[in-house]
Motif scaffolding. Structure first.
Motif, PDB file in Angstrom:
ATOM      1  N   VAL A  70       0.741  -1.144  -0.155  1.00  0.00           N
ATOM      2  CA  VAL A  70      -0.011  -0.015  -0.151  1.00  0.00           C
ATOM      3  C   VAL A  70       1.092   1.318   0.079  1.00  0.00           C
ATOM      4  N   ALA A  71       0.628   2.098  -0.792  1.00  0.00           N
ATOM      5  CA  ALA A  71       1.590   3.390  -1.035  1.00  0.00           C
ATOM      6  C   ALA A  71       0.421   4.317  -0.680  1.00  0.00           C
ATOM      7  N   ARG A  72       0.762   5.320   0.230  1.00  0.00           N
ATOM      8  CA  ARG A  72      -0.047   6.342   0.513  1.00  0.00           C
ATOM      9  C   ARG A  72       0.506   7.780   0.214  1.00  0.00           C
ATOM     10  N   VAL A  73      -0.232   8.369  -0.496  1.00  0.00           N
ATOM     11  CA  VAL A  73       0.086   9.625  -1.038  1.00  0.00           C
ATOM     12  C   VAL A  73      -0.698  10.854  -0.045  1.00  0.00           C
ATOM     13  N   GLU A  74      -0.019  11.810   0.587  1.00  0.00           N
ATOM     14  CA  GLU A  74      -0.844  12.716   1.372  1.00  0.00           C
ATOM     15  C   GLU A  74      -0.904  14.101   0.654  1.00  0.00           C
ATOM     16  N   ALA A  75      -1.573  14.978   0.952  1.00  0.00           N
ATOM     17  CA  ALA A  75      -2.031  16.370   0.391  1.00  0.00           C
ATOM     18  C   ALA A  75      -2.072  16.418  -1.096  1.00  0.00           C
ATOM     19  N   ILE A  76      -3.078  15.617  -1.472  1.00  0.00           N
ATOM     20  CA  ILE A  76      -3.280  15.243  -2.964  1.00  0.00           C
ATOM     21  C   ILE A  76      -4.696  15.581  -3.109  1.00  0.00           C
ATOM     22  N   GLY A  77      -5.283  16.388  -4.154  1.00  0.00           N
ATOM     23  CA  GLY A  77      -6.600  16.784  -4.528  1.00  0.00           C
ATOM     24  C   GLY A  77      -7.249  15.648  -5.072  1.00  0.00           C
ATOM     25  N   PRO A  78      -8.757  15.909  -5.288  1.00  0.00           N
ATOM     26  CA  PRO A  78      -9.202  14.799  -5.986  1.00  0.00           C
ATOM     27  C   PRO A  78      -9.004  14.551  -7.553  1.00  0.00           C
ATOM     28  N   GLU A  80      -6.238  15.369  -8.994  1.00  0.00           N
ATOM     29  CA  GLU A  80      -4.962  14.988  -9.230  1.00  0.00           C
ATOM     30  C   GLU A  80      -4.830  13.390  -8.767  1.00  0.00           C
ATOM     31  N   ALA A  81      -5.417  13.010  -7.699  1.00  0.00           N
ATOM     32  CA  ALA A  81      -5.804  11.701  -7.351  1.00  0.00           C
ATOM     33  C   ALA A  81      -6.311  10.572  -8.324  1.00  0.00           C
ATOM     34  N   ILE A  82      -7.472  11.138  -8.873  1.00  0.00           N
ATOM     35  CA  ILE A  82      -7.922  10.629 -10.298  1.00  0.00           C
ATOM     36  C   ILE A  82      -6.995  10.302 -11.439  1.00  0.00           C
ATOM     37  N   ARG A  83      -6.212  11.367 -11.787  1.00  0.00           N
ATOM     38  CA  ARG A  83      -5.147  11.323 -12.765  1.00  0.00           C
ATOM     39  C   ARG A  83      -4.155  10.287 -12.301  1.00  0.00           C
ATOM     40  N   LEU A  84      -3.798  10.302 -11.086  1.00  0.00           N
ATOM     41  CA  LEU A  84      -2.521   9.459 -10.694  1.00  0.00           C
ATOM     42  C   LEU A  84      -3.184   7.763 -10.769  1.00  0.00           C
ATOM     43  N   THR A  85      -4.357   7.664 -10.480  1.00  0.00           N
ATOM     44  CA  THR A  85      -4.885   6.691 -10.387  1.00  0.00           C
ATOM     45  C   THR A  85      -5.060   5.825 -11.702  1.00  0.00           C
ATOM     46  N   ILE A 135       4.584   5.933  -8.917  1.00  0.00           N
ATOM     47  CA  ILE A 135       4.082   6.613  -7.799  1.00  0.00           C
ATOM     48  C   ILE A 135       5.134   7.600  -7.262  1.00  0.00           C
ATOM     49  N   ASP A 136       6.188   7.173  -7.253  1.00  0.00           N
ATOM     50  CA  ASP A 136       7.231   8.244  -6.607  1.00  0.00           C
ATOM     51  C   ASP A 136       7.566   9.194  -7.330  1.00  0.00           C
ATOM     52  N   LEU A 137       7.540   8.902  -8.796  1.00  0.00           N
ATOM     53  CA  LEU A 137       7.891  10.102  -9.737  1.00  0.00           C
ATOM     54  C   LEU A 137       6.750  10.841  -9.968  1.00  0.00           C
ATOM     55  N   LEU A 138       5.445  10.320 -10.189  1.00  0.00           N
ATOM     56  CA  LEU A 138       4.238  11.031 -10.459  1.00  0.00           C
ATOM     57  C   LEU A 138       3.804  11.951  -9.445  1.00  0.00           C
ATOM     58  N   ALA A 139       3.770  11.278  -8.195  1.00  0.00           N
ATOM     59  CA  ALA A 139       3.068  11.871  -6.903  1.00  0.00           C
ATOM     60  C   ALA A 139       4.064  12.861  -6.291  1.00  0.00           C
ATOM     61  N   GLY A 141       6.991  13.990  -7.954  1.00  0.00           N
ATOM     62  CA  GLY A 141       7.823  14.778  -8.987  1.00  0.00           C
ATOM     63  C   GLY A 141       9.327  14.705  -8.700  1.00  0.00           C
ATOM     64  N   GLU A 142       9.972  15.343  -9.863  1.00  0.00           N
ATOM     65  CA  GLU A 142      11.384  15.254  -9.713  1.00  0.00           C
ATOM     66  C   GLU A 142      12.056  16.141  -8.973  1.00  0.00           C
ATOM     67  N   GLY A 143      11.467  17.304  -8.910  1.00  0.00           N
ATOM     68  CA  GLY A 143      12.063  18.521  -8.184  1.00  0.00           C
ATOM     69  C   GLY A 143      11.885  18.567  -6.557  1.00  0.00           C
ATOM     70  N   THR A 144      11.144  17.423  -6.246  1.00  0.00           N
ATOM     71  CA  THR A 144      10.457  17.491  -4.942  1.00  0.00           C
ATOM     72  C   THR A 144      12.037  17.055  -3.926  1.00  0.00           C
ATOM     73  N   THR A 145      12.073  17.698  -2.844  1.00  0.00           N
ATOM     74  CA  THR A 145      13.227  17.182  -1.850  1.00  0.00           C
ATOM     75  C   THR A 145      12.623  16.173  -0.829  1.00  0.00           C
ATOM     76  N   GLU A 146      11.459  16.370  -0.515  1.00  0.00           N
ATOM     77  CA  GLU A 146      10.799  15.582   0.499  1.00  0.00           C
ATOM     78  C   GLU A 146      10.607  14.191  -0.068  1.00  0.00           C
ATOM     79  N   ARG A 147      10.979  13.104   0.657  1.00  0.00           N
ATOM     80  CA  ARG A 147      10.730  11.753   0.037  1.00  0.00           C
ATOM     81  C   ARG A 147      10.637  10.776   1.182  1.00  0.00           C
TER      82      ARG A 147
END
Length: 147
Positions: A70-78, A80-85, A135-139, A141-147
């Motif tokens: 199970v991967a949990r993605v926090e702080a995501i809008g509806p 964006e969640a639909i697109r990712l899914t 999931i890591d890449l799309l949720a 992004g490449e420029g994000t420092t928090e992982r």
């Protein structure tokens, strides 16, 4: 040399008969069987003698490994969640041309109140790892420092 024993169900499957028919053959003495506890077993030799031909053992199941995560993605809008899914499901469905061992199953659940998406991935370890990388890449992004 190890002796192969068949259950009544296996004998029925190999001969294309109903289990009751096989049990009747054993009861009538037409098919020799050995009682082990409460169950009857038929040796490969006895089955070959009954059919008049050597019987091929059923093929062994191939060893395989499966992962569920199970991967949990926090702080995501509806939206964006639909697109990712949809992207993840499409990626998983696109893999069906590969071996069944690599087949992926993807489910998701979005909690709008918390702004949280949970993605459930089931499948082969390598394929699941690739999808988790997506999931890591799309949720995040490449420029994000928090992982």
């Amino acid at each position: 040399m190890e002796q192969r024993y068949y259950s009544m169900d296996e004998v029925a499957g190999l001969l294309g008969l109903h289990v009751r028919t096989v049990r009747g053959y054993v009861r009538d003495g037409r098919l020799r069987a050995t009682r082990v506890g409460r169950l009857y077993r038929v040796t490969a030799e006895d089955l070959a003698a009954f059919t008049g031909t050597p019987v091929e053992p059923p093929p062994r199941r191939a060893r395989r490994a499966e992962v569920s995560c199970v991967a949990r993605v926090e702080a995501i809008g509806p939206d964006e969640a639909i697109r990712l899914t949809n992207t993840l499901v499409a990626a998983a469905v696109g893999r069906h041309g590969r071996k069944n061992a690599d087949r992926l199953r993807v489910e998701s659940a979005y909690d709008e109140e918390r702004g949280e998406l949970k993605v459930i991935v089931l499948g082969g370890p390598a394929a699941a790892g690739e999808l988790l990388g997506m999931i890591d890449l799309l949720a995040l992004g490449e420029g994000t420092t928090e992982r």
